[in-house]
Design a protein around this motif. Structure first.
Motif, short mmCIF file in Angstrom:
data_model
loop_
_atom_site.label_atom_id
_atom_site.label_comp_id
_atom_site.label_asym_id
_atom_site.label_seq_id
_atom_site.Cartn_x
_atom_site.Cartn_y
_atom_site.Cartn_z
N THR A 107 46.91 -35.16 12.35
CA THR A 107 46.24 -34.61 13.55
C THR A 107 47.02 -34.92 14.82
N THR A 108 48.33 -35.16 14.69
CA THR A 108 49.13 -35.52 15.87
C THR A 108 49.75 -34.31 16.56
N GLY A 109 49.50 -33.11 16.03
CA GLY A 109 50.04 -31.92 16.66
C GLY A 109 51.38 -31.50 16.07
N SER A 110 51.91 -30.41 16.60
CA SER A 110 53.12 -29.81 16.01
C SER A 110 54.41 -30.48 16.46
N LYS A 111 54.38 -31.19 17.60
CA LYS A 111 55.63 -31.75 18.13
C LYS A 111 56.23 -32.80 17.21
N GLU A 112 55.36 -33.56 16.53
CA GLU A 112 55.85 -34.64 15.68
C GLU A 112 56.04 -34.19 14.23
N LEU A 113 55.74 -32.93 13.93
CA LEU A 113 55.75 -32.49 12.54
C LEU A 113 57.13 -32.59 11.92
N GLY A 114 58.16 -32.38 12.74
CA GLY A 114 59.52 -32.44 12.22
C GLY A 114 59.85 -33.80 11.63
N GLU A 142 53.28 -31.03 -0.66
CA GLU A 142 52.10 -31.18 -1.50
C GLU A 142 51.05 -32.07 -0.84
N ARG A 143 51.49 -33.14 -0.15
CA ARG A 143 50.57 -34.14 0.38
C ARG A 143 50.07 -33.83 1.79
N LEU A 144 50.86 -33.15 2.60
CA LEU A 144 50.59 -33.06 4.03
C LEU A 144 49.75 -31.84 4.39
N TYR A 145 48.69 -32.07 5.16
CA TYR A 145 47.86 -31.00 5.74
C TYR A 145 47.88 -31.20 7.25
N ALA A 146 48.56 -30.29 7.95
CA ALA A 146 48.78 -30.46 9.39
C ALA A 146 47.81 -29.60 10.19
N ARG A 147 47.12 -30.23 11.13
CA ARG A 147 46.21 -29.49 12.02
C ARG A 147 46.89 -29.33 13.38
N VAL A 148 47.09 -28.06 13.78
CA VAL A 148 47.82 -27.78 15.02
C VAL A 148 47.08 -26.71 15.81
N LEU A 149 47.56 -26.46 17.03
CA LEU A 149 46.97 -25.40 17.85
C LEU A 149 47.25 -24.04 17.21
N SER A 150 46.29 -23.14 17.38
CA SER A 150 46.41 -21.82 16.73
C SER A 150 47.18 -20.83 17.59
N LEU A 151 48.34 -21.26 18.11
CA LEU A 151 49.20 -20.37 18.89
C LEU A 151 50.28 -19.79 17.97
N PRO A 152 50.62 -18.52 18.11
CA PRO A 152 51.63 -17.90 17.23
C PRO A 152 52.93 -18.68 17.20
N SER A 153 53.39 -19.12 18.36
CA SER A 153 54.67 -19.83 18.42
C SER A 153 54.61 -21.14 17.65
#
Length: 659
Positions: free
Chosen positions: A133-140, A150-161
């Protein structure tokens, strides 16, 4: 009009912006993305500037805006942005304030790490799915996890970019959750269960960032909470409350406070009205005793545990930053509530509204299946209450109690007064899971150990209703050799006293206690002191007290005025006998209460003269002096002969005259 610039990257930034605009401050809110712009609605006093700015652009922007103050409400992790805002303010000379997001404490099942890299290293040693739940910036950085797809489920803002960027990293499909917050505990819990996640990764985003809701959901789901510690603040800052308080005082902004006096019901949140719950949700601050605050407040909400009027007023005076204040009160605000004292006092702090709640009498009587419109309703919580006499004279009595021993003491008194068959229904901790309701005869509850938070309903099958006026027949009293004020004289004397239901009465030289008993029957909310020096007469008074079940009649053995010294001040006094101490008795009564109303019975002319002299010396007003000559018939065969009683002089006096 004041002008301010707010750099808003957090919920707190949006909140302070709206708060300023409501006070007619011209606010320009700077947000980095269009998403941030959508979170605010522009108005006459609020404008939004969207787009990222480096230090040079910030400097140019501030010179053009020329604000009275710059507020930095960016995210605690946006360290570089904060540094740029600081530098721009320093170069342009505009005042700078940092609005901090308050850190929150999580539960026990928590793993704290200093960085994203440490979080990844820790999770690589574990098994099980992860809700990120830390957002898309740290996903990398998280895609370096073993088996991350398989393990990771990422919750991010629903913006196309954002969605496209996540897909390029290999996180997509059901492993990519595009949603806009804030997220409730229930929503977080549903996601953890839906994807069978054993770990929830978050930053310490504070109350506004939903940290507590994440922590609560993880605890309920049995998942470990992995918290990436927030960077240390390099700039001294203010909390939301401190910021508002400082702005109000520095810029003399409008006071828009609204204080709600709220009856919360029994204490269990389920008994609170929908209107009450909505008021609590809107509130910036909840005030009340500990039990009330626990029922009314939400996680992260500011609270002040206090019930004393002066302390509440002092706190509101010192904390003008709270706009929506709820003072939580037990039960209903109109039923033996502290709202009576609070309502007038709180007017100076803003608009006051009163919201009703469910009272204990409504709740308890419904539980018993009884109506309460025909019940005598009183409170014995923190105040004197003549429960025994009320139960004797009313078929149904409801009372709020306040001590663990209250039920036991009442049951013993009722039994002692011959009312052991009275049915007592006891309700403890009403509305809570450990609620307890017991119905027994009073004689069966003499050893009862109860909860202070309790009420009772007493039902008396042998109720003895008192007469509407004084005038009991002489035969109604237990009599001995002690003198007794006869019925006719007693009626006139009591009429001259003009008692009220809450009067504090002395019967000096009480004899058998006939006047004391009649006084007590007329003052159910007051108190009667029967003062008598003769032991045999004292015993008669006690017997009559027990016969009429007058628990608020206190027998004082001794000679007046010495026996009166430690008693509370009287509002009314009857002097039927003085043992030669009339002057001292009257002097003592006036000293205790200069406005006391006195009725003095005299048999001899010498006593009348003494009383009139005293009245003149003490500058009292003699409102009445009457002589009563009564005669009663006696049967002589088939004839009736009138037999005269001794004439009695009844003198009424007080400092305030007829008043």
């Amino acid at each position: 009009m004041y002008k301010m610039v707010v750099f808003a990257g957090t919920t707190e930034g949006y909140e302070i912006s709206r708060w300023l605009a409501k006070r007619e401050v011209s606010v320009t809110v700077c947000v980095a993305t269009e998403y941030g712009a959508h979170s605010l609605e522009e108005s006459q006093y609020l404008k939004v500037a969207a787009g990222r700015m480096d230090e040079e652009k910030m400097e140019a922007f501030l010179r053009e805006a020329a604000p009275d103050l710059v507020i930095d409400a960016t995210h605690p992790y946006a360290v570089e942005v904060t540094r740029n805002i600081q530098d721009a303010c320093q170069k342009t000379g505009y005042p700078y304030r940092r609005l901090l997001r308050r850190a929150q404490k999580a539960g026990e099942e928590v793993v704290c790490v200093d960085s994203v890299e440490e979080a990844v290293a820790y999770l690589n040693e574990t098994k099980g799915n992860i809700l990120l739940t830390t957002g898309s910036k740290e996903l990398g950085k998280f895609v370096k996890l073993d088996h991350y797809q398989e393990r990771l489920y990422a919750r991010v803002l629903s913006l196309p970019s954002v969605m496209e960027a996540c897909a390029r990293l290999g996180v997509e499909g059901k492993h990519l959750i595009g949603m806009q917050g804030p997220f409730s505990t229930e929503m977080n819990l549903a996601m953890l269960r839906q994807y069978d996640c054993r770990y929830l990764v978050t930053k310490d985003t504070g109350a506004a960032g939903g940290f507590l809701q994440k922590a609560q959901a993880a605890m309920e789901a049995g998942a470990a909470l992995v918290v990436i510690g927030r960077p240390a603040e390099t700039v001294p800052g203010l909390s939301m409350e401190e910021m508002k308080r400082e702005l109000l005082r520095e810029f003399s902004l409008k006071n828009l406070r609204r204080v709600t006096l709220l009856g919360i019901g029994m204490g269990n949140p389920r008994t609170m009205t929908v209107e009450g719950k909505e008021a609590c949700q809107r509130a910036d601050l909840i005030i009340g005793a500990k039990r009330m605050v626990q029922a009314a407040a939400h996680p992260g909400q500011a609270v002040f545990e206090e019930y004393r009027v002066e302390e509440i007023c002092r706190y509101l005076q010192e904390h003008p930053e709270y706009d929506q204040v709820v003072v939580a009160l037990s039960g209903d605000v109109g039923f033996y509530s502290g709202a009576k004292k609070l309502a007038d006092r709180l007017q100076e702090f803003g608009q006051v509204e009163i919201l009703s709640g469910i009272s204990s009498v409504v709740y308890f009587m419904a539980k018993l299946g009884l109506s309460w419109d025909d019940a005598k309703i009183v409170s014995a919580h923190g105040q004197d209450c003549n429960l025994v006499s009320l139960i004797k004279s009313h078929p149904k009595v409801f009372a709020i109690l306040g001590r663990e021993s209250s039920v036991r003491e009442l049951a013993r008194k009722l039994t002692d007064y011959g009312m052991g068959e009275v049915l007592l229904s006891v309700g403890e901790r009403l509305s809570y899971e450990d609620e307890k309701i017991v119905t027994r005869k009073a004689c069966q509850l003499t050893d009862y150990q109860g909860d202070p938070l309790s009420v009772i309903c007493a039902r008396n099958p042998e109720v003895c209703m008192p007469g509407a006026t004084h005038g009991l027949p002489d035969e109604a009293f237990i009599r001995g050799k002690a003198p007794m004020t006869k019925e006719e004289v007693r009626c006139v004397s009591l009429g001259k006293l003009r008692l009220f239901e809450d009067s504090i009465c002395y019967d000096v030289g009480a004899g058998t206690g006939s006047v004391s008993v009649e006084m007590a029957l007329r003052v159910p909310d007051g108190k009667v002191y029967a003062i008598e020096k003769k032991p045999e007469a004292v015993e008669l008074i006690r017997e009559n007290k027990k016969k009429f079940a007058l628990d608020h009649l206190e027998v004082v053995e001794g000679t007046a005025p010495e026996a009166m010294e430690d008693l509370e001040a009287p509002t009314h006094a009857f002097i039927g006998g003085s043992s030669g101490n009339l002057r001292e008795i009257v002097t003592s009564l006036i000293r205790k209460n200069p406005k006391v109303r006195m009725v003095i019975n005299c048999i001899t002319l010498e006593t009348v003269t003494e009383v009139l002299t005293l009245i003149q010396e003490k500058k009292l007003c003699c409102t009445d002096l009457v002589q009563i000559s009564a005669a009663r018939s006696r049967n002589l065969g088939r004839y009736h002969m009138m037999m005269g009683e001794n004439p009695i002089y009844v003198i009424t006096c007080s400092k305030g005259g007829e008043e």
